[in-house]
Motif scaffolding. Structure first.
Motif, PDB file in Angstrom:
ATOM      1  N   LEU B 128      16.342  28.755   4.603  1.00  0.00           N
ATOM      2  CA  LEU B 128      17.018  28.543   5.881  1.00  0.00           C
ATOM      3  C   LEU B 128      18.077  29.618   6.109  1.00  0.00           C
ATOM      4  O   LEU B 128      18.302  30.054   7.233  1.00  0.00           O
ATOM      5  CB  LEU B 128      17.681  27.159   5.893  1.00  0.00           C
ATOM      6  N   MET B 151      20.355  22.106   8.805  1.00  0.00           N
ATOM      7  CA  MET B 151      19.633  20.923   8.349  1.00  0.00           C
ATOM      8  C   MET B 151      20.180  19.690   9.053  1.00  0.00           C
ATOM      9  O   MET B 151      19.434  18.800   9.457  1.00  0.00           O
ATOM     10  CB  MET B 151      19.775  20.779   6.819  1.00  0.00           C
ATOM     11  N   ARG B 152      21.469  19.684   9.236  1.00  0.00           N
ATOM     12  CA  ARG B 152      22.089  18.554   9.933  1.00  0.00           C
ATOM     13  C   ARG B 152      21.617  18.545  11.387  1.00  0.00           C
ATOM     14  O   ARG B 152      21.261  17.520  11.931  1.00  0.00           O
ATOM     15  CB  ARG B 152      23.618  18.703   9.851  1.00  0.00           C
ATOM     16  N   ILE B 156      18.170  16.221   9.130  1.00  0.00           N
ATOM     17  CA  ILE B 156      17.822  15.930   7.741  1.00  0.00           C
ATOM     18  C   ILE B 156      19.006  15.247   7.084  1.00  0.00           C
ATOM     19  O   ILE B 156      20.111  15.783   7.105  1.00  0.00           O
ATOM     20  CB  ILE B 156      17.463  17.230   6.991  1.00  0.00           C
ATOM     21  N   PRO B 159      22.330  16.654   3.983  1.00  0.00           N
ATOM     22  CA  PRO B 159      21.961  18.068   3.834  1.00  0.00           C
ATOM     23  C   PRO B 159      22.678  18.757   2.667  1.00  0.00           C
ATOM     24  O   PRO B 159      22.115  19.634   2.043  1.00  0.00           O
ATOM     25  CB  PRO B 159      22.356  18.697   5.171  1.00  0.00           C
ATOM     26  N   ARG B 162      20.698  18.142  -0.370  1.00  0.00           N
ATOM     27  CA  ARG B 162      19.289  18.504  -0.330  1.00  0.00           C
ATOM     28  C   ARG B 162      19.064  20.002  -0.123  1.00  0.00           C
ATOM     29  O   ARG B 162      17.932  20.474  -0.181  1.00  0.00           O
ATOM     30  CB  ARG B 162      18.601  17.739   0.808  1.00  0.00           C
ATOM     31  N   VAL B 163      20.133  20.696   0.095  1.00  0.00           N
ATOM     32  CA  VAL B 163      19.972  22.112   0.421  1.00  0.00           C
ATOM     33  C   VAL B 163      19.400  22.902  -0.765  1.00  0.00           C
ATOM     34  O   VAL B 163      18.752  23.918  -0.593  1.00  0.00           O
ATOM     35  CB  VAL B 163      21.327  22.695   0.907  1.00  0.00           C
ATOM     36  N   ARG B 177      10.701  19.621  10.019  1.00  0.00           N
ATOM     37  CA  ARG B 177      12.047  19.791  10.576  1.00  0.00           C
ATOM     38  C   ARG B 177      12.676  21.073  10.032  1.00  0.00           C
ATOM     39  O   ARG B 177      13.365  21.800  10.759  1.00  0.00           O
ATOM     40  CB  ARG B 177      12.934  18.594  10.205  1.00  0.00           C
ATOM     41  N   ILE B 178      12.437  21.314   8.748  1.00  0.00           N
ATOM     42  CA  ILE B 178      13.017  22.521   8.146  1.00  0.00           C
ATOM     43  C   ILE B 178      12.433  23.769   8.811  1.00  0.00           C
ATOM     44  O   ILE B 178      13.151  24.722   9.147  1.00  0.00           O
ATOM     45  CB  ILE B 178      12.767  22.540   6.629  1.00  0.00           C
ATOM     46  N   ALA B 181      14.033  24.161  12.049  1.00  0.00           N
ATOM     47  CA  ALA B 181      15.396  24.648  11.859  1.00  0.00           C
ATOM     48  C   ALA B 181      15.401  26.152  11.643  1.00  0.00           C
ATOM     49  O   ALA B 181      16.253  26.875  12.166  1.00  0.00           O
ATOM     50  CB  ALA B 181      16.025  23.942  10.655  1.00  0.00           C
TER      51      ALA B 181
END
Lengths: 505, 340, 337, 333
Positions: B128, B151-152, B156, B159, B162-163, B177-178, B181
């Protein structure tokens, strides 16, 4: 990236570096650099009859009581000034009184007795014991500092010759061998980086003339081409054990090395048990063709087991002539008498025993085949080859014709006949009682009688036994750079005397 | 959904600006059978804050068109004609190197299969943040902060924790979603969504489409939605370009095109959708299959399946004719269609 | 948010068989019939000059190995000690000595030809045996996982850390140094290479859907391995085998260098190079030509294998058939080489 | 990770033992070394003494028990040839080989990655064909021939490097160049193949869509994914270098473990052979663990069990999204 990192960490794991990283090139006026075919396994003086050890040790770090002149074959005084037979079985040696070992220990009869006793009578398994003395022990008596009496079990006319092979090391451990001995020679062991380099330094307390070079540096390379290359490129001054094709060019010096190459027959096994077959083989070999093509004429056809200059050499013997027709006739005659001449005969050779041995094997196979014999070849690594060469022999593989190379460095035919010709000798596959008797008789003689007796025995072998097909009297090649003077002799491969090497300028 | 933390959108603040104009785009494909025309004379416009759908069966050239616009064609495919003007620059005229500056800040793309599109060996945070590192020269640390914000922004949960996870540790919807993003990281003017929901189940599909819609509204992006799903087009797109065998056969506002299709192909598509078929009517499907690229006939591309086919269709390929009211169709008999 | 209609219909896929990666969405020509495919593989070969040359070389080497020794008769063993180390490319001695003569005056050409047979009869069986044993073992271990895998991998570890030279010396000591024993040594020591690769691939495959599917139909493990695992793993293993083919020829030559390889009067390329090294300064051709033979054969095998790998892989085959953007044609072959 | 290491060590101990036992037994199959160490005309008595001294006439099991008794006391026996402790000889020779092999592999990997990537950018293109041709040709030359030719050309004719020996930096050039070719040739093929498939993965397109330059795409995205197969092969090649540098070591007079091993085999110097084999086997075992760790570092998906900090997070996420998860499962046919 990551792969590189992983490999890098492997590299980093190696930690310490290769032992010696000093550069080996670049001539140094005080150093003579010698490249050998293999690294000496030890410098133990009592193993100096091994040529890999002897070439470094003999007359360099240690010295014998007596040394043999490689050219004339005469015995010359060294640590002993004189010697004489003082009884049937007793010899008395007079020693120098001005000699010390390189560590300062005085050299005297005590030290000489210790060294001889250690080499001959101990359980160390010294090579010189096996080579020169066998089962026989000697008794040693120190009369005074410079007088040593040696008594043998049986009368031994050539004891001084045998003694000349014993290098005298400083008294150390009698029950273990030493890797880096102390001696009386012109050099002492300096630095030995096992695997890569060995340095000898001039012995400052040497009793004789100081040698021309302050240090001698030995390296070893297995490939002849590489050894020759080191001399051509100036990385070494002397390269040993070259062959004509290794590329030393003008820097290669030929010298007769006293080695004789022969086919040794298993004369008890058909079809080699018929003398006509053995004779046929002798006629079938084109000796001149072999020496000219494989050795560029530097070696010559051989006529007997020992070379000229050895006591017992018979100068009336000539090499067998190359006569294929005669060979075929002999084979046919044997066949007609029911000899199974079609049975296979295996030519066994030890890999890399001497230059071009594989090619020689192929030539012999071809030439004997043309005489109508069924020849196979087997080139075996040393350990396997030795099982064919020495007792107990491999006897279940049919008739064997083994390629042997024998060098009589002692100068007396008895050393050859005891090993190769008597019917019970360690390397003889057959003989005859008459021949054994001739040899036994000759061994007891001295002087001219000895010469005649052995010469007659050798002629008898050729006419009545044909134990061997002698092929070639070999020569060696030493590569020598222009920076040094050195004259190779028949001993150079076994005893390279550093004191004989001098700077060229 | 929190959005404000991401930098001020750079895309146009108002809707209906022309963001992308594709004119006469040709893409040729080098194949064992020779060079084939995969995309033929395709033209369309995408407006800010609006969604354009490229609709067609698999193999009709819609993905190829999108990749040509994004500059992501495979080595065997070449743009051989036309212009792709994005924000005043003709992308088709740029060298691959010059294009790099536009990929990301001007144009984002959402791929179909999130599992294979994400690099398995890097954490999602790294991936990302990559766009920020490339285009804004941020440090790894700063890029990670941006990644968490992103991510937020795409919804997600957790974040921060989970990053540092890897793609395979996420569910399919989260992975998509990623991907989204990543595409919107630098607030591009244009977002190409290439079948963004095909690999997902229906509920997740709806969530993802909502996310896309929200993002579009937020930053007034132009969205080009590539799909074979008529319902999705009906729900999401403002305008539609129907493609068949590498050609745009009909284009116009979705409601109008779907309401009164002017091309027999569009009509055929709509007829094959059960929901749009009145009770008592037979469910039809289009007979035959699209021509293979090396067997595209000289005349109309749809002739082999068209119920209205005439001699002229076999001889002359109809061009896309605008009707002056924002619609265009490539058919000799579009007017007759209503009477069939 | 409104939900899309539940009964949305998705459009059918266009027909496609062979597609370049990433061009899925384009309808490409349908596949030819099977008979067509075979001829087209040959035509495909002819289209690629490198691969064609490689194939021709390999066919020539193969023919030489089969028929050469008979054609040469005893020319390869006929010695002439009066005419040793004659240089190559001199026409005065007749065609047999066009590549010169060796250290015993034998025809280099004849010996090279005869050596082809020995070399191939060592290298091919050695590669084949280790390929078959190692692959089957590896596939089996990888498919079943668990203790079978662990034990197999540890056995591979054992073979890998075992000094192959010791094995060679032992086998040649206990038996005699024959071509068959050299094959045995080379085969045994190279088994782990295939074993490890096959295991890894098979372990990965056994969790795939199509294997699962086969399993749910009640297919027996051996049948699954045969039908579903081996065909997928095979291309990788065959590529490996081509690289190993080169390795085995070189290993045989290294054994000769150490004196425990093919024994005279048999002759192999490796033995010729090893024996010729003594003459590098005086008669370079003794080791050069056999070395060249090893190199040309290896390169040809690898070029053809690389081509075959692409040609038989549906996902890559298209590469071979493309009209080039910037054609190789502009470069003369010499420059490319 | 610790669990993994522990399991790996336990499961590798047995193979190590098998290797040493195998070497022990096989070496003794090659006959009594007496004739190698005694003069040719040694008497039967000397032979008997020699055999008894080293216990070569004992039953194999007795010899083994004796040997392993010594190993437990870290006594690996003495060399028949030199009388030195066998372990000391092996340890002395090992760094030389490891340095040579390590440097060679490092260079081979770096060069192969560069050339392999270059070739993979245009599969079947000019660069691909040239690199494939050159690398395969390079890898198919017998190493001893290459070594000697290298000496003749670069040391003698051109005089750029010393012929042989361990000395300054220049003395490393020829041995490394000789050893390099095969690993390089093989690795180029592997890297190229892995890069071709990696470059056709969708994530490459994604990276390009972010505006990543070609260099970044190749080095960061494709290469990292292509590294795993290359790593496996590089590991195997390193093993064969450590085990197989015999020829190069003998020619260049490099005092390494390969030369020690072949000398010990030919000279039936059993204790040294066993020590050398044990040492290389242990190092191969360590190398394999490093490769496994490298794998885990390259690709999180193959990370071995035991390092579970992250996966617990992953588990919690699955819990956090039960609905989506459930539906996903249902819709899978």
């Amino acid at each position: 990236m990551t792969i590189a990192l992983a490999t890098g960490s492997v590299l980093a794991l190696t930690g310490c570096s290769v032992a010696n990283t000093g550069t080996s090139s670049g001539a140094d006026a005080d150093t003579v650099r010698i490249v050998l075919p293999i690294e000496p396994t030890t410098l133990e003086p009592c193993d100096a009859t091994l040529s890999s050890t002897g070439v470094v040790v003999r007359s360099n770090t240690t010295e014998p009581l007596i040394e043999r002149d490689p050219t004339s074959g005469d015995l010359e005084p060294l640590l002993a000034t004189e010697w004489e037979a003082t009884g049937d079985t007793e010899w008395t040696f007079t020693l120098r009184d001005d000699v010390t070992f390189s560590d300062g220990t005085p050299f005297n009869a005590e030290a000489a007795a210790f060294a001889i006793d250690r080499a001959v009578n101990s359980d160390l398994g010294c090579d010189v014991e096996g080579q020169m003395f066998g089962d026989a022990d000697v008794a040693l008596e120190v009369v005074d500092d410079t007088t040593l009496k040696i008594t043998t079990e049986a009368p031994d006319p050539v004891l001084p010759l045998r003694i000349s092979f014993i290098e005298i090391g400083a008294p150390t451990d009698a029950s273990a061998k030493v890797r880096e001995p102390i001696g009386t020679g012109p050099y002492s062991v300096g630095q030995w980086d096992a695997g890569s380099k060995l340095t000898l330094n001039a012995n400052e307390t040497y009793w004789g003339d100081a040698p021309a070079f302050a240090t001698a540096e030995y390296q070893w390379r297995s490939e002849g081409t590489v050894r020759a290359a080191m001399v051509t490129r100036g990385e070494a001054d002397l390269a040993l054990s070259l062959s004509a094709d290794d590329g030393a060019g003008d820097l290669g010096l030929n010298y007769p090395n006293n080695e004789t190459v022969a086919l040794r027959f298993s004369g008890d096994i058909a079809p080699l048990n018929d003398i006509r077959v053995r004779q046929a083989i002798n006629y079938a070999i084109d000796r001149t063709g072999i020496t000219d093509s494989l050795y560029a004429g530097a070696s010559v056809p051989a006529d007997q087991l020992v070379p000229p200059g050895v006591v017992g050499y018979n100068d009336s013997l000539k090499p067998w002539e190359f006569d294929l027709a005669k060979a075929k006739d002999l084979v046919d005659a044997a066949k007609a008498d029911g000899v199974p001449v079609d049975e296979k005969i295996t030519i066994v050779a030890r890999a890399d025993q001497f230059p071009k041995i594989a090619q020689m094997t192929e030539v012999l196979q071809e030439q004997l085949g043309q005489a109508g014999l069924n020849i196979e070849v087997k080139i075996a690594e040393t350990s396997v080859g030795l099982q064919y060469q020495v007792r107990p022999f491999v006897l279940d593989e049919g008739a064997i014709a083994m390629i042997v190379q024998h060098g009589n460095q002692a100068g007396d035919a008895s050393f050859s006949t005891d090993s190769y010709m008597t019917s019970q000798a360690q390397m003889s596959m057959f003989g005859s009682p008459e021949f054994d008797a001739l040899l036994a008789d000759a061994a007891t003689k001295t002087g001219d009688d000895r010469q005649v007796a052995f010469a007659d025995a050798l002629a008898y072998e050729r006419d009545n036994l044909v134990q061997f097909a002698y092929i070639a009297r070999m020569s060696g090649v030493i590569g020598k750079s222009a920076a040094v003077n050195y004259e190779p002799n028949s001993l150079s491969g076994d005893e390279l005397r550093l004191a004989e090497i001098t700077p060229a300028s | 959904m929190r959005t404000a933390t991401v930098s001020v959108p750079r895309a146009s603040m108002i809707d209906d600006d022309v963001v992308l104009t594709v004119t006469g785009l040709n893409v040729d494909l080098r194949t064992p059978k020779g060079v084939l025309r995969a995309v033929n004379d395709v033209s369309f416009e995408a407006l800010s804050g609006r969604t354009l759908a490229l609709l067609g069966e698999s193999g009709c050239g819609k993905s190829m068109t999108a990749k040509a616009v994004a500059g992501l064609l495979d080595p065997v495919a070449d743009v051989t004609g036309g212009t792709v003007v994005l924000g005043g620059t003709d992308l088709a005229a740029l060298t691959p190197k010059e294009r790099l500056a536009y990929a990301g800040p001007e144009l984002g793309i959402v791929f179909q299969d999130a599992l294979t599109a994400l690099n398995p060996v890097y954490t999602v945070g790294t991936q990302l943040g990559e766009a920020f590192r490339i285009h804004e020269g941020l440090s790894a640390k700063a890029a990670k902060v941006k990644a968490i914000e992103l991510m937020r922004r795409v919804g997600i949960p957790e974040p921060e924790s989970r990053v540092d996870s890897f793609p395979h540790q996420f569910s399919g919807g989260m992975r998509q979603r990623i991907l989204i993003a990543m595409a919107v990281a630098l607030n591009p003017r244009l977002l190409i969504a290439d079948e963004p929901t095909t690999a997902l189940d229906v509920t997740v599909q709806a969530q993802i489409m909502k996310l896309l819609r929200d993002l579009r509204t937020e930053s007034h992006m132009a969205v080009v939605l590539i799909t074979h799903d008529l319902a999705l087009v009906a729900e999401e797109a403002d305008t539609v370009a129907v493609m068949y065998a590498g050609n745009v056969v009909e284009t116009g506002p979705v409601k109008e095109v779907f309401g009164t299709p002017h091309h027999p192909y569009t009509r055929g598509l709509l007829d094959s959708v059960p929901a749009d078929v009145g009770r008592g009517q037979d469910l039809t499907s289009i007979a035959g299959s699209p021509p293979e690229l090396h067997r595209i006939p000289d005349g109309c591309v749809y002739q082999s399946r068209c119920p209205l086919v005439q001699d002229i269709c076999r001889a002359i390929r109809p061009t896309l004719e605008p009707d002056g009211a924002g619609r265009a169709v490539a058919c000799h008999f579009s007017e007759e269609l209503d009477n069939v | 948010m409104s939900r899309p209609p539940r009964n949305a219909v998705q459009l059918p896929s266009g027909g496609r068989t062979v597609a370049p990666p990433g061009t899925e969405a384009i309808a490409l020509p349908r596949g030819e019939s099977v008979a067509d495919k075979k001829t087209s593989l040959f035509q495909l070969l002819l289209k690629d000059r490198f691969a064609t040359v490689a194939a021709v070389v390999l066919v020539l080497v193969g023919l030489t190995a089969v028929f050469g020794p008979t054609l040469m008769g005893d020319l390869s063993t006929r010695q002439d000690l009066g005419a040793t180390n004659r240089p190559p490319f001199s026409f005065s001695d007749g065609w047999a000595f066009i590549l010169g003569s060796d250290s015993l005056g034998r025809s280099m050409l004849a010996r090279l030809v005869v050596a082809t047979q020995t070399t191939l009869s060592v290298a091919l069986p050695a590669v084949a045996i280790s390929l078959v044993l190692g692959s089957l073992w590896g596939v089996w271990a990888g498919y079943h996982r668990g203790w079978r895998e662990t034990v197999s991998m540890r056995i591979a570890d054992v073979i890998m850390s075992f000094p192959s030279l010791l094995l060679a010396v032992v086998i040649l000591y206990v038996f005699s140094p024959s071509a068959a024993n050299i094959v045995l040594i080379l085969a045994v020591t190279r088994i782990p290479i295939y074993l490890r690769t096959a295991r890894a691939e098979s372990a990965e495959l056994q969790s795939r859907t199509f294997v699962d599917a086969a399993r749910t139909f009640g297919t027996k493990p051996n049948a699954i391995i045969r039908r579903h695992v081996i065909p997928v793993v095979l291309p990788t293993l065959l590529t490996l085998a081509t690289i190993e083919f080169c390795y085995v020829m070189l290993a045989e030559s290294s054994l000769s260098f150490l004196g425990i390889g093919i024994q005279p009067p048999d002759v192999s390329w490796g033995l010729m190079v090893a024996q010729g090294r003594q003459y590098l300064q005086t008669a370079w051709w003794l080791s050069f030509f056999p070395g060249l033979a090893i190199m040309v054969t290896t390169v040809a095998a690898n070029v053809l294998a690389a081509w075959l790998r692409i040609a038989t892989d549906p996902a890559q085959r298209w590469r071979l058939t493309l009209p080039r953007k910037r054609l190789l044609v502009r470069l003369p072959v010499k420059e490319v080489l | 990770m610790l669990t993994f290491l522990r399991r790996r060590i336990v499961s590798s101990a047995l193979p190590l033992l098998v290797v040493v036992l195998g070497v022990f037994a096989l070496a003794r199959l090659t006959g009594n070394p007496a004739s190698l160490y005694l003069p040719l005309n040694a008497t039967a008595e000397m032979r008997a003494n020699f055999t008894a001294k080293y216990g070569f006439d004992d039953p194999l099991l007795v010899q083994m028990a004796h040997y392993f008794g010594g190993v437990l006391r870290l006594d690996f026996g003495e060399s028949l040839r030199t009388g030195e402790p066998a372990a000391a000889m092996a340890l002395r020779a090992f760094p030389a080989t490891l340095q040579l092999a390590g440097t060679t592999m490092l260079l081979a990997v770096v060069l192969a990655v560069i050339v392999g990537c270059w070739a993979a950018l245009k599969p079947n293109g000019v660069a691909d064909r040239i690199s494939s041709f050159v690398s395969m040709a390079a890898a198919s030359v017998p190493d001893f021939w290459l070594a000697i030719m290298g000496i003749l050309v670069f040391a003698i004719t051109l005089g750029w490097v010393p012929t042989s020996g361990v000395g300054g930096a220049t003395s490393w050039i020829l041995p490394i160049a000789t050893l390099l070719l095969r690993p390089f040739g093989v690795l180029v093929q592997i890297v190229r193949g892995a890069m071709v498939s990696s470059l056709s993965e969708p994530y490459i397109k994604l990276a390009r869509s972010k505006g990543a330059s070609e260099f970044r795409v190749v080095t960061r995205h494709a290469l990292r994914n292509a590294a795993a197969p290359a790593l496996t092969v590089a590991g195997d090649l390193t093993v064969s270098l450590v085990n197989g540098a015999v020829v190069v070591e003998s020619i260049f007079g490099w005092p390494g473990i390969g030369k020690l091993m072949i000398d010990s085999i030919l000279q039936r110097d059993f204790a040294v052979l066993q020590a050398a084999v044990l040492l290389t086997a242990v190092s191969i075992f360590i190398l394999n663990i490093l490769i496994d760790l490298g794998y885990a570092g390259l690709d999180a998906r193959v990370r071995p069990a035991g390092r579970r900090k992250k996966s617990s997070r992953a588990a919690s996420v699955v819990v956090a999204e039960p609905k989506e998860r459930k539906i996903h499962v249902q819709t899978t046919p």
